[in-house]
Design a protein around this motif. Structure first.
Motif, mmCIF file in Angstrom:
data_model
loop_
_atom_site.group_PDB
_atom_site.id
_atom_site.type_symbol
_atom_site.label_atom_id
_atom_site.label_comp_id
_atom_site.label_asym_id
_atom_site.label_seq_id
_atom_site.Cartn_x
_atom_site.Cartn_y
_atom_site.Cartn_z
ATOM 1 N N LEU A 84 0.828 -1.197 0.000
ATOM 2 C CA LEU A 84 0.000 0.000 0.000
ATOM 3 C C LEU A 84 0.868 1.257 0.000
ATOM 4 C CD1 LEU A 84 -2.797 1.355 0.190
ATOM 5 C CD2 LEU A 84 -2.631 1.123 2.676
ATOM 6 N N ALA A 85 1.919 1.251 0.799
ATOM 7 C CA ALA A 85 2.826 2.407 0.866
ATOM 8 C C ALA A 85 3.513 2.647 -0.471
ATOM 9 C CB ALA A 85 3.867 2.189 1.967
ATOM 10 N N LEU A 86 3.931 1.563 -1.114
ATOM 11 C CA LEU A 86 4.574 1.701 -2.432
ATOM 12 C C LEU A 86 3.569 2.221 -3.461
ATOM 13 C CD1 LEU A 86 6.650 -1.600 -2.399
ATOM 14 C CD2 LEU A 86 7.574 0.735 -2.395
ATOM 15 N N TRP A 87 2.357 1.712 -3.420
ATOM 16 C CA TRP A 87 1.319 2.173 -4.342
ATOM 17 C C TRP A 87 1.034 3.654 -4.137
ATOM 18 C CZ3 TRP A 87 -4.122 3.056 -3.193
ATOM 19 C CH2 TRP A 87 -4.884 3.304 -4.327
ATOM 20 N N ARG A 88 0.982 4.084 -2.878
ATOM 21 C CA ARG A 88 0.715 5.485 -2.547
ATOM 22 C C ARG A 88 1.960 6.368 -2.687
ATOM 23 N NH1 ARG A 88 -4.109 7.393 -2.378
ATOM 24 N NH2 ARG A 88 -3.411 8.889 -0.853
ATOM 25 N N LYS A 89 3.116 5.725 -2.904
ATOM 26 C CA LYS A 89 4.397 6.439 -3.038
ATOM 27 C C LYS A 89 4.660 7.327 -1.830
ATOM 28 C CE LYS A 89 4.184 6.190 -7.998
ATOM 29 N NZ LYS A 89 3.802 6.836 -9.202
ATOM 30 N N SER A 90 4.486 6.756 -0.645
ATOM 31 C CA SER A 90 4.669 7.466 0.612
ATOM 32 C C SER A 90 5.997 7.078 1.252
ATOM 33 C CB SER A 90 3.524 7.143 1.581
ATOM 34 O OG SER A 90 3.811 7.634 2.870
ATOM 35 N N PRO A 91 7.023 7.924 1.149
ATOM 36 C CA PRO A 91 8.326 7.586 1.736
ATOM 37 C C PRO A 91 8.252 7.304 3.241
ATOM 38 C CG PRO A 91 8.515 9.517 0.330
ATOM 39 C CD PRO A 91 7.051 9.212 0.453
ATOM 40 N N VAL A 92 7.410 8.030 3.953
ATOM 41 C CA VAL A 92 7.293 7.835 5.401
ATOM 42 C C VAL A 92 6.706 6.454 5.696
ATOM 43 C CG1 VAL A 92 6.108 8.638 7.484
ATOM 44 C CG2 VAL A 92 7.177 10.286 5.945
ATOM 45 N N PHE A 93 5.621 6.105 5.023
ATOM 46 C CA PHE A 93 4.983 4.812 5.265
ATOM 47 C C PHE A 93 5.840 3.663 4.734
ATOM 48 C CE2 PHE A 93 1.005 2.016 4.797
ATOM 49 C CZ PHE A 93 0.994 1.692 6.145
ATOM 50 N N ILE A 94 6.579 3.897 3.645
ATOM 51 C CA ILE A 94 7.508 2.876 3.135
ATOM 52 C C ILE A 94 8.584 2.599 4.182
ATOM 53 C CG2 ILE A 94 9.324 2.428 1.428
ATOM 54 C CD1 ILE A 94 7.512 3.960 -0.614
ATOM 55 N N ALA A 95 9.133 3.655 4.767
ATOM 56 C CA ALA A 95 10.164 3.481 5.801
ATOM 57 C C ALA A 95 9.600 2.741 7.014
ATOM 58 C CB ALA A 95 10.716 4.840 6.217
ATOM 59 N N PHE A 96 8.387 3.106 7.430
ATOM 60 C CA PHE A 96 7.756 2.489 8.590
ATOM 61 C C PHE A 96 7.526 0.991 8.369
ATOM 62 C CE2 PHE A 96 3.971 1.385 11.126
ATOM 63 C CZ PHE A 96 4.414 1.757 12.397
ATOM 64 N N THR A 97 6.848 0.656 7.289
ATOM 65 C CA THR A 97 6.525 -0.754 7.030
ATOM 66 C C THR A 97 7.765 -1.551 6.634
ATOM 67 O OG1 THR A 97 5.873 -0.193 4.760
ATOM 68 C CG2 THR A 97 4.116 -0.308 6.418
ATOM 69 N N GLY A 98 8.666 -0.921 5.904
ATOM 70 C CA GLY A 98 9.906 -1.609 5.521
ATOM 71 C C GLY A 98 10.756 -1.967 6.729
ATOM 72 N N ALA A 99 10.864 -1.043 7.682
ATOM 73 C CA ALA A 99 11.635 -1.324 8.900
ATOM 74 C C ALA A 99 10.973 -2.411 9.729
ATOM 75 C CB ALA A 99 11.806 -0.040 9.717
ATOM 76 N N ALA A 100 9.646 -2.424 9.778
ATOM 77 C CA ALA A 100 8.937 -3.485 10.502
ATOM 78 C C ALA A 100 9.194 -4.843 9.846
ATOM 79 C CB ALA A 100 7.440 -3.188 10.558
ATOM 80 N N LEU A 101 9.176 -4.880 8.518
ATOM 81 C CA LEU A 101 9.453 -6.137 7.819
ATOM 82 C C LEU A 101 10.890 -6.596 8.039
ATOM 83 C CD1 LEU A 101 7.450 -5.636 4.521
ATOM 84 C CD2 LEU A 101 7.190 -7.534 6.138
#
Length: 189
Positions: A84-101
Motif C-alpha cells: 500500500l505504501a509503495l502504491w501510494r508512493k509514501s516515503p514515510v509509510f515505506i520506511a515504517f513498514t519496511g523497517a517493521a518487515l
C-alpha cells in the motif's frame, strides 16, 4: 534480536539522512513489532504486580498474548502495508513498514520456542528455529556477538551519513543498550 539492534538496523536501512520524518518512521517501524510486548509486560509487572517470572514463563506463551503477537509480527499484514505504501508512493509509510518487515526478517530465524505466528492470518504455523539470539542452548553465544557487530556496523554508517548530533547520540545509546542487553541475555540464559 534485541530491540535496540532492530532500531539501528531499521534506521540504517530505511532512514534517510536529512529527512527526519522518514528516519523517525523507520525507527518507529522497527519498534512496532515489539511494542505490544513492552506494553503488556509493563502493565503486567508494574501495573498489576505480576511477578516477571510468571509474565515470561506463562503469560508470554498464553493464547491471548500469542494472538496479539500474531498480528504485530505478521509478514502478511506488514507486507500488505508495504505494498500500500509503495502504491501510494509514501516515503514515510515505506520506511515504517519496511523497517517493521526487516525486524520480522531478522526475528524469524532467531526464535526457538518463543517464536511467533509470522504468517497470520493465512496460517497459525510457527517456525521454531534451532538458533536463538538469547538462548545459549541454541547458539546465542554465536548469534549475540554477530548481532552486536551488525548493530555497531549500523551505528558507524549512521555516524558517517547523518549530520544531526542528537540522532547520532540516540544511535550511540541504542548501540550501548544492545551491548548491555546482549550480555544480560547470555548471562541469564
Amino acid at each position: 534480536m534485541n530491540t535496540p539492534a532492530h532500531l539501528l538496523i531499521g534506521a540504517a536501512a530505511m532512514g534517510r539522512p536529512g529527512q527526519a520524518r522518514v528516519t523517525t518512521a523507520a525507527v518507529l517501524g522497527a519498534l512496532a513489532p515489539d511494542l505490544s510486548l513492552y506494553l503488556m509486560v509493563s502493565v503486567s509487572i508494574w501495573g498489576m504486580g505480576i511477578p516477571a517470572e510468571t509474565v515470561f514463563r506463562q503469560l508470554y506463551y498464553s493464547d491471548a498474548w500469542q494472538a496479539v503477537f500474531a498480528v504485530d509480527n505478521s509478514f502478511v499484514l506488514w507486507g500488505a502495508g508495504l505494498l500500500l505504501a509503495l502504491w501510494r508512493k509514501s516515503p514515510v509509510f515505506i520506511a515504517f513498514t519496511g523497517a517493521a518487515l526487516l525486524h520480522l526478517a531478522f526475528d524469524f530465524p532467531l526464535h526457538t520456542h518463543d517464536a511467533r505466528q509470522h504468517f497470520w492470518p493465512l496460517s497459525s504455523w510457527v517456525f521454531e528455529s534451532p538458533v536463538s539470539y538469547w538462548d545459549s542452548r541454541a547458539h546465542a553465544d554465536i548469534v549475540g556477538p554477530v548481532a552486536l557487530m551488525i548493530s555497531f556496523g549500523c551505528l558507524a554508517w549512521i555516524w558517517r551519513q547523518y549530520r544531526s548530533l542528537a540522532f547520532k547520540a540516540f544511535a550511540a545509546l541504542l548501540a550501548a543498550a544492545e551491548l548491555m542487553s546482549s550480555g544480560i541475555w547470555r548471562f541469564i540464559f
